[in-house]
Scaffold this active site. Structure first.
Site, short mmCIF file in Angstrom:
data_model
loop_
_atom_site.label_atom_id
_atom_site.label_comp_id
_atom_site.label_asym_id
_atom_site.label_seq_id
_atom_site.Cartn_x
_atom_site.Cartn_y
_atom_site.Cartn_z
N THR A 124 0.54 -1.37 -0.42
CA THR A 124 0.32 -0.06 -0.35
C THR A 124 0.81 1.46 0.22
O THR A 124 0.96 2.44 -1.04
CB THR A 124 -0.72 0.15 1.32
OG1 THR A 124 -1.90 -0.93 1.21
CG2 THR A 124 -1.99 1.18 1.21
N ASP A 128 -5.02 -0.83 -4.54
CA ASP A 128 -3.86 0.19 -4.48
C ASP A 128 -3.24 -1.38 -4.65
O ASP A 128 -1.64 -0.90 -5.05
CB ASP A 128 -3.87 0.06 -2.77
CG ASP A 128 -3.98 -1.25 -1.74
OD1 ASP A 128 -4.45 -2.33 -2.72
OD2 ASP A 128 -3.96 -1.12 -0.53
C1 GP9 Z 1 -1.99 -0.82 6.84
C2 GP9 Z 1 -2.44 -1.00 4.96
C3 GP9 Z 1 -2.49 -2.02 4.69
O1 GP9 Z 1 -1.95 -0.04 7.14
O2 GP9 Z 1 -2.20 0.11 4.44
O3 GP9 Z 1 -1.37 -2.62 4.05
P1 GP9 Z 1 -0.76 -3.66 3.07
O4 GP9 Z 1 -0.47 -4.42 4.28
O5 GP9 Z 1 -1.88 -3.80 2.51
O6 GP9 Z 1 0.44 -3.01 2.48
#
Ligand code: GP9
Length: 416
Positions: A80, A254
């Site tokens: 993300t 994302d």
């Molecule tokens: C955690 C969220 C998820 O704050 O952004 O993270 P990811 O594991 O999908 O990178």
């Protein structure tokens, strides 16, 4: 030193098309809400399970906005946070580790800071611990005015599950916050519930789980369905709010949720063998621009998250003074269509190039003449190296002086 930036800027200038975007400035002065949908892949859009749509709300909403169906995530290990990096900088994330951790001390001229200079109040909303992915540090470097993290939400055990605050409450609280913000604002929201291991309390399961050989995929259908319901509540409330008249939404996935370890199960669901080409195509994530005066359109251009910043800035009609961006406005009809993955693979209008093998992008057939993909592979390598040189060398700190140098060269060559 600053000279290292010159070849990069020259390369980027050479690859810029004359802007022929009829939507330039279409959202001038408006607020922007960017919604990052956790682990949301394009294959769920307009798809069903047990005869029921997985994303019924999004399926309808996308008919009312500009929907991109050949849009890919470009993240690597930073997941993300990498997608946030792509959005903010139009640079590629790193091949190892998360740039949010390794290069949070760099100077950037990121979209939040440029928007800030143009009068926007910029903020990120995410109901997780503020230190996760080093966001509290990196957000300062990216120029966000404020970070609404877990401590700013009414997080209770009843309203939480798994990774934390359930999306429906996150959306609700966030919209309430936005209504109080100085305008124009830029808010980036990040959902959380549709995260591995994709579990939900019984009462929030709106669809039976899947029947494939992967429990992960089977549960993913349910959290995706839940997220869609939470999104529905948010967008409907948004439409009924005063914000609707002067705000655009940019909703995007994302990164993947279902890794290649679940290829077989994915094949069972999609009814086809998931080979290298199909696996690549599964890296598409939805992207939708939605707002009151935005004419609906289904846009098939090939692009990725690196293109988000130039697309949004163009819609806002803001001259982005940072020339070091690898993306190309998705709404520019003459744009260069080339989506590069962090692994050096690519998709362009005609081909998909994966680890030296060339495929027809539309049919997935292997292309006999492998040379057809040579240019794509070369460009991919070149751009990734250039982007890395920016990050590893912290080169954006030289931006101001370099621009003067290149302008000087420009005017000299004009005089000659
Ligand atoms: C955690 C969220 C998820 O704050 O952004 O993270 P990811 O594991 O999908 O990178």
């Amino acid at each position: 030193d600053s000279n290292e930036l010159v070849p990069v800027i020259n390369y980027l200038n050479e690859n810029q098309t004359e802007d022929s975007d009829k939507l330039e400035g279409a959202a001038e002065g408006k607020n922007v809400i960017a919604v990052s949908l956790e682990s949301t892949q394009t294959f769920v859009v307009d798809n069903t399970l047990h005869g029921e749509e997985l994303t019924p709300y999004f399926n309808d909403l996308k008919e009312e906005g500009i929907y991109f169906d050949n849009f890919y995530h470009q993240v690597k290990q930073g997941r993300t946070s990498d997608s946030e990096f792509l959005l903010a900088n139009s640079l590629y994330p790193l091949n190892r580790g998360a740039v949010f951790f390794t290069h949070s001390g760099n100077e950037y001229k990121a979209m939040p800071s440029v928007l800030g200079e143009n009068g926007y109040f910029t903020n990120s909303m995410h109901a997780n611990d503020k230190t996760f992915w080093n966001r509290n540090v990196m957000y300062d470097s990216l120029g966000y005015d404020e970070f609404f993290s877990k401590e700013d939400y009414e997080v209770t055990t009843e309203k939480s599950h798994g990774w934390g605050y359930l999306d429906e409450y996150f959306f609700e609280d966030s919209l309430n916050k936005m209504q109080e913000l100085d305008q124009p604002f830029y808010s980036k929201m990040i959902t959380l519930t549709n995260h591995y291991p994709f579990t939900l309390p019984e009462e929030l399961k709106l669809i039976e789980e899947g029947e494939t050989s992967s429990g992960t995929l089977n549960r993913y259908f349910q959290t995706i369905r839940y997220q869609d319901e939470a999104l529905k509540k948010f967008v409907e409330d948004f439409k009924n709010s005063e914000l609707y008249d002067n705000t655009i939404l940019a909703i995007y996935g994302d990164h993947f949720g279902i890794s290649e370890n679940h290829q077989e199960a994915m094949g069972e669901y999609l009814g086809k063998e998931i080979n290298e080409y199909e696996q690549f195509q599964l890296q598409r994530v939805p992207f939708l621009i939605y707002g009151k005066d935005i004419e609906p359109e289904e846009n098939h251009t090939v692009g990725g998250q690196v293109d988000l910043r130039p697309t949004l800035m163009n819609l806002l009609g803001i001259e982005d003074e940072n020339p070091v961006q690898f993306g190309h406005d998705l709404l520019d009809e003459d744009r260069r269509q080339l989506m590069i993955t962090r692994d050096g693979n690519f998709a362009n209008e005609e081909y998909v190039g994966i680890q030296g093998t060339c495929y027809d992008r539309e049919t997935g057939e292997e292309v006999e003449d492998g040379a057809a993909c040579e240019d794509g592979f070369t460009a991919a390598q070149e751009e990734l190296e250039m982007s890395d040189s920016i990050v590893y060398g912290d080169l954006l700190r030289y931006l101001d002086e370099t621009e003067l140098v290149t302008e000087d060269e420009q005017s000299q060559s004009n005089e000659e």
